[in-house]
Design an enzyme around this catalytic site. Structure first.
Site, PDB file in Angstrom:
ATOM      1  N   HIS A 115      41.697  41.918 -28.596  1.00 21.30           N
ATOM      2  CA  HIS A 115      40.938  40.825 -29.182  1.00 21.30           C
ATOM      3  C   HIS A 115      39.505  40.785 -28.654  1.00 21.30           C
ATOM      4  O   HIS A 115      39.250  41.082 -27.487  1.00 21.30           O
ATOM      5  CB  HIS A 115      41.593  39.481 -28.863  1.00 21.30           C
ATOM      6  CG  HIS A 115      42.789  39.169 -29.708  1.00 21.30           C
ATOM      7  ND1 HIS A 115      42.700  38.928 -31.065  1.00 21.30           N
ATOM      8  CD2 HIS A 115      44.105  39.044 -29.386  1.00 21.30           C
ATOM      9  CE1 HIS A 115      43.915  38.668 -31.535  1.00 21.30           C
ATOM     10  NE2 HIS A 115      44.785  38.739 -30.546  1.00 21.30           N
ATOM     11  N   CYS A 153      37.137  42.632 -32.628  1.00 17.82           N
ATOM     12  CA  CYS A 153      36.136  41.835 -33.314  1.00 17.82           C
ATOM     13  C   CYS A 153      35.040  41.450 -32.326  1.00 17.82           C
ATOM     14  O   CYS A 153      35.333  41.015 -31.212  1.00 17.82           O
ATOM     15  CB  CYS A 153      36.764  40.572 -33.895  1.00 17.82           C
ATOM     16  SG  CYS A 153      37.968  40.900 -35.199  1.00 17.82           S
TER      17      CYS A 153
END
Length: 301
Positions: free
Chosen positions: A95, A146
């Site tokens: 993440h 991301c």
């Protein structure tokens, strides 16, 4: 007649690699959120396999081993070990997140992060650690996560298929984590800025300007090694998870084709980007004297 002095053989470049794959994070350090993903550990193992096939000595940090202290220790060890001509390959799969920027000029700026198992690694920290590598060392960094370091974000992209998940810490979770650990993350930014000799310019702005401007920002001008960084998507996009690999990593593996790929880092990036949908367009950044590096065959010591 005096004998000839034997020529000293040239030293073969060293090549080290570090691979981080995090399928979940510690609920205790992320205010109850574990951020389950499916393919990040696969990604790390696959990147390590490429590195080992190219003769690199590889280190794997998988989920619970992928802590802040373990990652920083591995980076610092590599920075001390490698010398001019050597190669360091690092991949991250997990993440991405954000914390408010307290070291820049704009209060509403956000710093990008990698969500490690027990806490976030701020982009300022990462680029500062990379700057410690010696002149002439080549650094190739791949991030399948991301990242969003801009003030204005575009509309949220479509979520993808049921088997895909965006590799981003939800903003609401990010706000809770930052609020609970504000002193820690603020101190990190302040310490990095102090160590770098002043305010650390937002790395995204610095990176974006490297190839189009001779005016290098404070954080960039400290880079003596050559750095190529390929991130999984643009600022206003998400890197998608999958069942067996992340979408970006899957395309990298396809392009690499078990070593059958021919061409440069620049060509590899272009082919990876061409194989992904418009909703996920991998970005390419460089730092330091990277022009010659971009033309080399990927993963070659």
């Amino acid at each position: 007649m005096a004998g000839k002095v034997a020529a000293t053989p040239s030293k073969k470049p060293q090549a080290l690699s570090l691979h981080i794959g995090i399928n979940e994070v510690s609920a205790a350090d992320y205010e109850g959120w574990t951020g389950p993903l499916a393919a990040c550990e696969f990604d790390a193992h696959d990147m390590a396999a490429i590195a080992q096939s190219r003769g690199m000595k590889s280190t794997l940090l998988i989920t619970k081993k992928a802590t802040r202290s373990n990652l920083l220790a591995a980076l610092r060890k590599a920075a001390k070990t490698l010398v001019s001509g050597d190669l360091f390959f690092m991949s991250f799969s997990g993440h991405g997140g954000q914390v408010p920027d307290v070291s820049g000029e704009e209060d509403d700026k956000q710093d990008e992060t990698w969500c490690l198992y027990d806490g976030q690694l701020i982009d300022d920290e990462l680029y500062f650690e990379l700057s410690k590598f010696k002149a002439g060392v080549r650094l190739f960094v791949v991030s399948d996560s991301c990242h969003s370091g801009t003030v204005v974000r575009a509309a949220r992209p479509p979520p993808g298929t049921p088997s895909q998940r965006p590799r981003i810490m939800p903003p609401a979770v990010g706000m809770r984590v930052y609020a609970a650990h504000k002193a820690f993350y603020d101190k990190l930014q302040t310490e990095v800025a102090k160590a770098a000799g002043g305010r650390v310019t937002d790395p995204d702005t610095a990176l974006a300007n490297v190839t189009v401007s001779n005016r290098l920002t404070a954080i960039v001008k400290e880079f003596k090694p050559s750095v190529i960084l390929i991130s999984g998507c643009q600022d206003n996009q998400f890197s998608m998870d999958g069942d067996h690999n992340g979408a970006f990593t899957e395309q990298l593996l396809r392009v690499w084709n078990n070593g059958a790929f021919t061409g440069s880092y620049a060509r590899m990036h272009a082919l990876i980007r061409a194989g992904l949908p418009p909703s996920q367009s991998p970005n390419l950044f460089t730092l330091g004297p990277a022009a010659a590096f971009l033309k080399q065959t990927p993963f070659s010591a």
